[in-house]
Design a protein around this motif. Structure first.
Motif, PDB file in Angstrom:
ATOM      1  N   VAL A 137       0.957  -1.108   0.130  1.00  0.00           N
ATOM      2  CA  VAL A 137      -0.016  -0.085   0.122  1.00  0.00           C
ATOM      3  C   VAL A 137       0.754   1.224   0.053  1.00  0.00           C
ATOM      4  O   VAL A 137       0.421   2.448  -0.365  1.00  0.00           O
ATOM      5  CB  VAL A 137      -1.039   0.039   1.221  1.00  0.00           C
ATOM      6  CG1 VAL A 137      -2.285  -1.021   1.097  1.00  0.00           C
ATOM      7  CG2 VAL A 137      -0.188  -0.084   2.416  1.00  0.00           C
ATOM      8  N   ARG A 138       2.155   1.332   0.461  1.00  0.00           N
ATOM      9  CA  ARG A 138       2.737   2.542   0.526  1.00  0.00           C
ATOM     10  C   ARG A 138       3.450   2.970  -0.815  1.00  0.00           C
ATOM     11  O   ARG A 138       3.802   4.037  -0.905  1.00  0.00           O
ATOM     12  CB  ARG A 138       3.892   2.366   1.485  1.00  0.00           C
ATOM     13  CG  ARG A 138       5.091   1.443   0.905  1.00  0.00           C
ATOM     14  CD  ARG A 138       6.030   1.377   1.971  1.00  0.00           C
ATOM     15  NE  ARG A 138       7.528   0.386   1.609  1.00  0.00           N
ATOM     16  CZ  ARG A 138       7.393  -0.772   1.568  1.00  0.00           C
ATOM     17  NH1 ARG A 138       6.608  -1.660   2.310  1.00  0.00           N
ATOM     18  NH2 ARG A 138       8.595  -1.716   1.248  1.00  0.00           N
ATOM     19  N   TYR A 139       3.124   2.086  -1.863  1.00  0.00           N
ATOM     20  CA  TYR A 139       3.685   2.536  -3.129  1.00  0.00           C
ATOM     21  C   TYR A 139       2.493   3.004  -3.913  1.00  0.00           C
ATOM     22  O   TYR A 139       2.617   3.323  -5.282  1.00  0.00           O
ATOM     23  CB  TYR A 139       4.115   1.208  -4.004  1.00  0.00           C
ATOM     24  CG  TYR A 139       5.356   0.529  -3.320  1.00  0.00           C
ATOM     25  CD1 TYR A 139       6.263   1.364  -2.455  1.00  0.00           C
ATOM     26  CD2 TYR A 139       5.846  -0.753  -3.505  1.00  0.00           C
ATOM     27  CE1 TYR A 139       7.430   0.779  -2.050  1.00  0.00           C
ATOM     28  CE2 TYR A 139       6.954  -1.351  -2.849  1.00  0.00           C
ATOM     29  CZ  TYR A 139       7.731  -0.441  -2.092  1.00  0.00           C
ATOM     30  OH  TYR A 139       8.638  -1.000  -1.568  1.00  0.00           O
ATOM     31  N   MET A 140       1.116   3.243  -3.252  1.00  0.00           N
ATOM     32  CA  MET A 140       0.041   3.380  -4.297  1.00  0.00           C
ATOM     33  C   MET A 140       0.109   4.592  -4.890  1.00  0.00           C
ATOM     34  O   MET A 140      -0.296   4.621  -6.068  1.00  0.00           O
ATOM     35  CB  MET A 140      -1.211   3.501  -3.208  1.00  0.00           C
ATOM     36  CG  MET A 140      -1.727   2.241  -2.756  1.00  0.00           C
ATOM     37  SD  MET A 140      -2.081   1.044  -4.004  1.00  0.00           S
ATOM     38  CE  MET A 140      -2.812  -0.263  -3.118  1.00  0.00           C
ATOM     39  N   LYS A 141       0.600   5.573  -4.304  1.00  0.00           N
ATOM     40  CA  LYS A 141       0.782   7.049  -5.092  1.00  0.00           C
ATOM     41  C   LYS A 141       1.883   7.011  -6.012  1.00  0.00           C
ATOM     42  O   LYS A 141       2.156   8.040  -6.534  1.00  0.00           O
ATOM     43  CB  LYS A 141       0.978   8.022  -4.048  1.00  0.00           C
ATOM     44  CG  LYS A 141      -0.414   8.163  -2.983  1.00  0.00           C
ATOM     45  CD  LYS A 141      -0.189   9.269  -2.409  1.00  0.00           C
ATOM     46  CE  LYS A 141      -1.589   9.516  -1.433  1.00  0.00           C
ATOM     47  NZ  LYS A 141      -1.485  10.547  -0.247  1.00  0.00           N
ATOM     48  N   LYS A 142       2.908   5.988  -6.292  1.00  0.00           N
ATOM     49  CA  LYS A 142       4.029   6.005  -6.928  1.00  0.00           C
ATOM     50  C   LYS A 142       3.638   4.674  -8.127  1.00  0.00           C
ATOM     51  O   LYS A 142       3.766   3.871  -7.937  1.00  0.00           O
ATOM     52  CB  LYS A 142       5.041   5.698  -6.391  1.00  0.00           C
ATOM     53  CG  LYS A 142       5.520   6.568  -5.008  1.00  0.00           C
ATOM     54  CD  LYS A 142       5.775   7.868  -5.518  1.00  0.00           C
ATOM     55  CE  LYS A 142       6.270   8.805  -4.426  1.00  0.00           C
ATOM     56  NZ  LYS A 142       6.753   9.875  -5.052  1.00  0.00           N
ATOM     57  N   TRP A 143       3.185   5.369  -9.299  1.00  0.00           N
ATOM     58  CA  TRP A 143       2.770   4.423 -10.413  1.00  0.00           C
ATOM     59  C   TRP A 143       3.868   3.663 -10.819  1.00  0.00           C
ATOM     60  O   TRP A 143       3.845   2.512 -11.360  1.00  0.00           O
ATOM     61  CB  TRP A 143       2.137   5.247 -11.492  1.00  0.00           C
ATOM     62  CG  TRP A 143       2.930   6.075 -12.299  1.00  0.00           C
ATOM     63  CD1 TRP A 143       3.282   7.430 -12.046  1.00  0.00           C
ATOM     64  CD2 TRP A 143       3.718   5.549 -13.478  1.00  0.00           C
ATOM     65  NE1 TRP A 143       4.117   7.740 -13.187  1.00  0.00           N
ATOM     66  CE2 TRP A 143       4.407   6.860 -13.951  1.00  0.00           C
ATOM     67  CE3 TRP A 143       3.997   4.411 -14.268  1.00  0.00           C
ATOM     68  CZ2 TRP A 143       5.318   6.879 -15.012  1.00  0.00           C
ATOM     69  CZ3 TRP A 143       4.776   4.609 -15.332  1.00  0.00           C
ATOM     70  CH2 TRP A 143       5.397   5.704 -15.691  1.00  0.00           C
ATOM     71  N   VAL A 144       5.146   4.167 -11.012  1.00  0.00           N
ATOM     72  CA  VAL A 144       6.280   3.346 -11.504  1.00  0.00           C
ATOM     73  C   VAL A 144       6.342   2.398 -10.540  1.00  0.00           C
ATOM     74  O   VAL A 144       6.575   0.953 -10.822  1.00  0.00           O
ATOM     75  CB  VAL A 144       7.485   4.206 -11.544  1.00  0.00           C
ATOM     76  CG1 VAL A 144       8.679   3.530 -11.867  1.00  0.00           C
ATOM     77  CG2 VAL A 144       7.382   5.269 -12.619  1.00  0.00           C
TER      78      VAL A 144
END
Length: 217
Positions: A137-144
């Motif tokens: 979930v911590r990557y949700m705002k980082k599309w790459v």
């Protein structure tokens, strides 16, 4: 560095990792019972180890491919595309290599047990990869970063289907996390984020201050 992590240290984060992985492992055991053992479906096949050489060879090749691609992306794409708030750096910077290996082994075994051995036989590679990606979930705002996680999961899913054993994927997953974790610990390919210090950096600061005092004199 994300202000939410300013009061955390490597050991606290490692403890959080162990707790979260314990929850995933419990979910895996529950799924194994309800979808396989209780219904009489053979659940042992994914855990069979018929050829250790295949596990090592194919797992290592997959891990090397992932590591090379990730390093290339880190080197050539803007830093903020891989910025998770400094959490990975804070986790690995101050852990010993042995502790990094333990953390990575726990993560690899737990996640591949749940997603590959329990979920994938029922949902298939693609939907399993969607769930695997959503867990991060911590990557949700980082599309790459989300895309990278999804592609890695698809690769691991295909690897699991081709080799027929979860241990190939566990080995590949462990190698990827361990090598990249050691890179973070060494400061390779990544610049240290503000607010994250190490003993080495403190020593360098002291040496620099000492040199400045000598100059002032």
């Amino acid at each position: 560095m994300d202000s939410r992590y300013t009061n955390l240290d490597s050991r606290t984060l490692a403890l959080n990792v162990y707790i979260s992985q314990a929850i995933l492992f419990a979910l895996g055991l529950a799924g194994l019972y309800f979808f396989y053992i209780r219904t009489g479906v053979d659940w042992t096949r994914p855990f069979a180890l018929q050829d250790a050489a295949d596990v090592f060879i194919y797992g290592t090749l997959a891990a090397v491919l992932v590591i090379v691609i990730e390093v290339i992306l880190i080197l050539f794409l803007p830093r903020d595309m891989f910025d998770d708030g400094g959490l990975n750096e804070l986790l690995f910077r101050d852990l010993s290599v042995g502790h990094i290996a333990i953390v990575c082994a726990v993560v690899a075994i737990t996640e591949e047990f749940l997603f590959r051995a329990v979920i994938q036989p029922g949902l298939g590679v693609w939907w399993t990869s969607v769930l695997f990606t959503l867990v991060h979930v911590r990557y949700m705002k980082k599309w790459v970063m989300m895309t990278v996680v999804f592609v890695i999961s698809v690769l691991f899913g295909v690897l699991f289907e081709k080799t027929g054993t979860v241990w190939t994927v566990v080995w590949a997953h462990f190698l990827v996390d361990f090598v990249l974790g050691c890179f973070v610990r060494k400061g390779w390919f990544l610049e240290r984020k503000e607010g994250i210090g190490t003993e080495g950096s403190n020593t360098e600061d002291k040496n620099t201050n000492g040199e400045n005092e000598d100059v002032d004199e």
